[in-house]
Design a protein around this motif. Structure first.
Motif, PDB file in Angstrom:
ATOM      1  N   GLY A  18      10.357  11.046   1.950  1.00 45.02           N
ATOM      2  CA  GLY A  18      10.687  11.921   0.940  1.00 45.02           C
ATOM      3  C   GLY A  18       9.479  12.306   0.222  1.00 45.02           C
ATOM      4  N   THR A  19       8.156  11.886   0.139  1.00 45.43           N
ATOM      5  CA  THR A  19       6.967  12.210  -0.254  1.00 45.43           C
ATOM      6  C   THR A  19       6.289  13.507   0.334  1.00 45.43           C
ATOM      7  N   GLY A  20       6.686  14.061   1.579  1.00 48.67           N
ATOM      8  CA  GLY A  20       5.886  15.207   2.296  1.00 48.67           C
ATOM      9  C   GLY A  20       4.581  14.515   2.886  1.00 48.67           C
ATOM     10  N   ALA A  21       4.494  13.282   2.827  1.00 47.23           N
ATOM     11  CA  ALA A  21       3.171  12.788   3.377  1.00 47.23           C
ATOM     12  C   ALA A  21       3.054  12.972   5.014  1.00 47.23           C
ATOM     13  N   TYR A  22       1.800  13.476   5.404  1.00 42.30           N
ATOM     14  CA  TYR A  22       1.697  13.518   6.820  1.00 42.30           C
ATOM     15  C   TYR A  22       1.045  12.267   7.168  1.00 42.30           C
ATOM     16  N   ILE A  23       1.983  11.629   8.369  1.00 44.96           N
ATOM     17  CA  ILE A  23       1.569  10.318   8.754  1.00 44.96           C
ATOM     18  C   ILE A  23       1.539  10.612  10.465  1.00 44.96           C
ATOM     19  N   TRP A  24       0.422  10.416  10.851  1.00 38.25           N
ATOM     20  CA  TRP A  24       0.323  10.526  12.417  1.00 38.25           C
ATOM     21  C   TRP A  24       1.031   9.227  13.017  1.00 38.25           C
ATOM     22  N   ASP A  25       1.797   9.571  14.036  1.00 41.65           N
ATOM     23  CA  ASP A  25       2.432   8.402  14.731  1.00 41.65           C
ATOM     24  C   ASP A  25       1.881   7.725  16.065  1.00 41.65           C
ATOM     25  N   MET A  26       0.609   8.308  16.453  1.00 43.70           N
ATOM     26  CA  MET A  26      -0.543   7.875  17.349  1.00 43.70           C
ATOM     27  C   MET A  26       0.041   8.158  18.494  1.00 43.70           C
ATOM     28  N   LEU A  40       0.841  -1.006  -0.029  1.00 44.26           N
ATOM     29  CA  LEU A  40      -0.038  -0.003   0.049  1.00 44.26           C
ATOM     30  C   LEU A  40       0.910   1.256  -0.173  1.00 44.26           C
ATOM     31  N   GLY A  41       1.966   1.128   0.831  1.00 49.18           N
ATOM     32  CA  GLY A  41       2.848   2.397   0.956  1.00 49.18           C
ATOM     33  C   GLY A  41       3.309   2.617  -0.629  1.00 49.18           C
ATOM     34  N   LEU A  42       3.931   1.546  -1.253  1.00 52.07           N
ATOM     35  CA  LEU A  42       4.514   2.007  -2.469  1.00 52.07           C
ATOM     36  C   LEU A  42       3.347   2.361  -3.422  1.00 52.07           C
ATOM     37  N   LEU A  43       2.070   1.952  -3.452  1.00 53.26           N
ATOM     38  CA  LEU A  43       0.798   2.445  -4.262  1.00 53.26           C
ATOM     39  C   LEU A  43       0.834   3.937  -3.971  1.00 53.26           C
ATOM     40  N   LEU A  44       0.795   4.278  -2.683  1.00 56.66           N
ATOM     41  CA  LEU A  44       0.517   5.727  -2.375  1.00 56.66           C
ATOM     42  C   LEU A  44       1.688   6.368  -2.629  1.00 56.66           C
ATOM     43  N   ARG A  45       2.792   5.920  -2.647  1.00 55.39           N
ATOM     44  CA  ARG A  45       4.102   6.755  -3.117  1.00 55.39           C
ATOM     45  C   ARG A  45       3.994   7.059  -4.702  1.00 55.39           C
ATOM     46  N   ARG A  46       3.533   6.120  -5.484  1.00 53.42           N
ATOM     47  CA  ARG A  46       3.445   6.248  -6.982  1.00 53.42           C
ATOM     48  C   ARG A  46       2.362   7.303  -7.125  1.00 53.42           C
ATOM     49  N   MET A  47       1.390   7.388  -6.336  1.00 56.89           N
ATOM     50  CA  MET A  47       0.206   8.316  -6.465  1.00 56.89           C
ATOM     51  C   MET A  47       0.817   9.843  -6.226  1.00 56.89           C
ATOM     52  N   ALA A  48       1.529   9.883  -4.860  1.00 53.87           N
ATOM     53  CA  ALA A  48       2.313  10.880  -4.661  1.00 53.87           C
ATOM     54  C   ALA A  48       3.216  11.732  -5.887  1.00 53.87           C
ATOM     55  N   GLU A  49       4.023  10.948  -6.193  1.00 59.42           N
ATOM     56  CA  GLU A  49       4.922  11.279  -7.213  1.00 59.42           C
ATOM     57  C   GLU A  49       4.204  11.646  -8.674  1.00 59.42           C
ATOM     58  N   GLY A  64      -5.681   1.553  -7.308  1.00 51.53           N
ATOM     59  CA  GLY A  64      -4.609   2.335  -7.301  1.00 51.53           C
ATOM     60  C   GLY A  64      -4.793   3.537  -7.958  1.00 51.53           C
ATOM     61  N   ALA A  65      -6.030   4.066  -8.629  1.00 47.39           N
ATOM     62  CA  ALA A  65      -6.107   5.574  -9.000  1.00 47.39           C
ATOM     63  C   ALA A  65      -7.519   6.117  -8.251  1.00 47.39           C
ATOM     64  N   LEU A  66      -7.247   7.424  -7.979  1.00 52.53           N
ATOM     65  CA  LEU A  66      -8.305   8.170  -7.472  1.00 52.53           C
ATOM     66  C   LEU A  66      -9.604   8.358  -8.595  1.00 52.53           C
ATOM     67  N   GLU A  67     -10.721   8.427  -8.030  1.00 47.39           N
ATOM     68  CA  GLU A  67     -11.677   8.386  -8.902  1.00 47.39           C
ATOM     69  C   GLU A  67     -12.605   9.597  -8.278  1.00 47.39           C
ATOM     70  N   SER A  68     -13.376  10.366  -9.085  1.00 48.08           N
ATOM     71  CA  SER A  68     -14.040  11.166  -8.674  1.00 48.08           C
ATOM     72  C   SER A  68     -15.665  11.150  -8.899  1.00 48.08           C
ATOM     73  N   TRP A  69     -16.550  11.566  -7.880  1.00 48.53           N
ATOM     74  CA  TRP A  69     -18.121  11.320  -8.064  1.00 48.53           C
ATOM     75  C   TRP A  69     -18.581  11.901  -6.942  1.00 48.53           C
ATOM     76  N   SER A  70     -19.950  12.394  -7.001  1.00 47.71           N
ATOM     77  CA  SER A  70     -20.574  12.898  -5.908  1.00 47.71           C
ATOM     78  C   SER A  70     -21.858  12.099  -5.426  1.00 47.71           C
ATOM     79  N   TYR A  71     -22.089  12.441  -4.182  1.00 49.43           N
ATOM     80  CA  TYR A  71     -23.462  11.673  -3.608  1.00 49.43           C
ATOM     81  C   TYR A  71     -24.010  12.342  -2.419  1.00 49.43           C
ATOM     82  N   GLN A  72     -25.087  12.139  -2.050  1.00 49.75           N
ATOM     83  CA  GLN A  72     -25.515  12.796  -0.789  1.00 49.75           C
ATOM     84  C   GLN A  72     -24.764  12.057   0.467  1.00 49.75           C
TER      85      GLN A  72
END
Length: 185
Positions: free
Chosen positions: A81-89, A44-53, A157-165
């Motif tokens: 190195g991606t600048g992601a904010y990750i809460w450490d709990m 998951l981390g690698l997938l998120l990294r790809r999205m960030a880059e 692996g890719a963001l999608e956009s849509w709206s809903y109530q």
């Protein structure tokens, strides 16, 4: 909605350095049905990294009590190195409601009814991250109902956009109670 607005205001300055679109990543953990181990966290981390880059998204991650230290570290390593904010709990207040408020998109692991449902309160695109395991009970029914209602979609692996109530179960239940009691008053 009021709490989300309040928390968004509180967290806006703290997360102002993140680019848009901002993606909330809500992490659960292993339970009796699903597995979220180090290997799943790394993938998951690698997938998120790809999205960030590639897409320039700003990532905001918050784990839950079931997310293990090993999983948090694996994701943090992948996102270094991606600048992601990750809460450490451990440091500061829990950013969960603030992250939901500030997100343009929400990714949430499939292992928690609460986290998925709360994400759907926002009206923002909610994509569900599948984890290994299989349920034919409450999780399966919930995910099917939310997809059919147009509230969630699977994350591939890719963001999608849509709206809903936005989901508003409190009002729905209150209205039903009033309707049931009214004839008896």
């Amino acid at each position: 909605q009021e709490r989300l607005q309040r928390e968004g205001t509180i967290w806006a300055d703290r997360l102002s350095q993140l680019p848009h679109p901002r993606v909330a990543v809500i992490l659960g953990g292993t339970n009796g049905v699903y597995r979220f181990g180090k290997a799943e966290a790394s993938a998951l981390g690698l997938l998120l990294r790809r999205m960030a880059e590639q897409d320039g998204v700003g990532l905001m991650l918050t784990p839950s009590r079931r997310t293990g230290r090993e999983q948090i570290e694996a994701i943090a390593q992948a996102l270094e190195g991606t600048g992601a904010y990750i809460w450490d709990m451990e440091t500061g207040d829990n950013p969960y409601p603030g992250i939901l408020a500030l997100a343009d998109h929400i990714l949430v692991t499939c292992d928690s009814v609460n986290m998925v449902s709360e994400s759907c309160l926002t009206g923002k695109p909610v994509q569900v991250i599948e984890l290994p395991g299989r349920d034919t009970g409450k999780f399966d029914r919930l995910h099917q109902e939310l997809r059919e209602a147009g509230l969630t979609r699977p994350f591939a692996g890719a963001l999608e956009s849509w709206s809903y109530q936005p989901l508003d179960e409190t009002s729905r239940v209150a209205n039903r109670i009033v309707a049931e009691l009214t004839p008896h008053l």
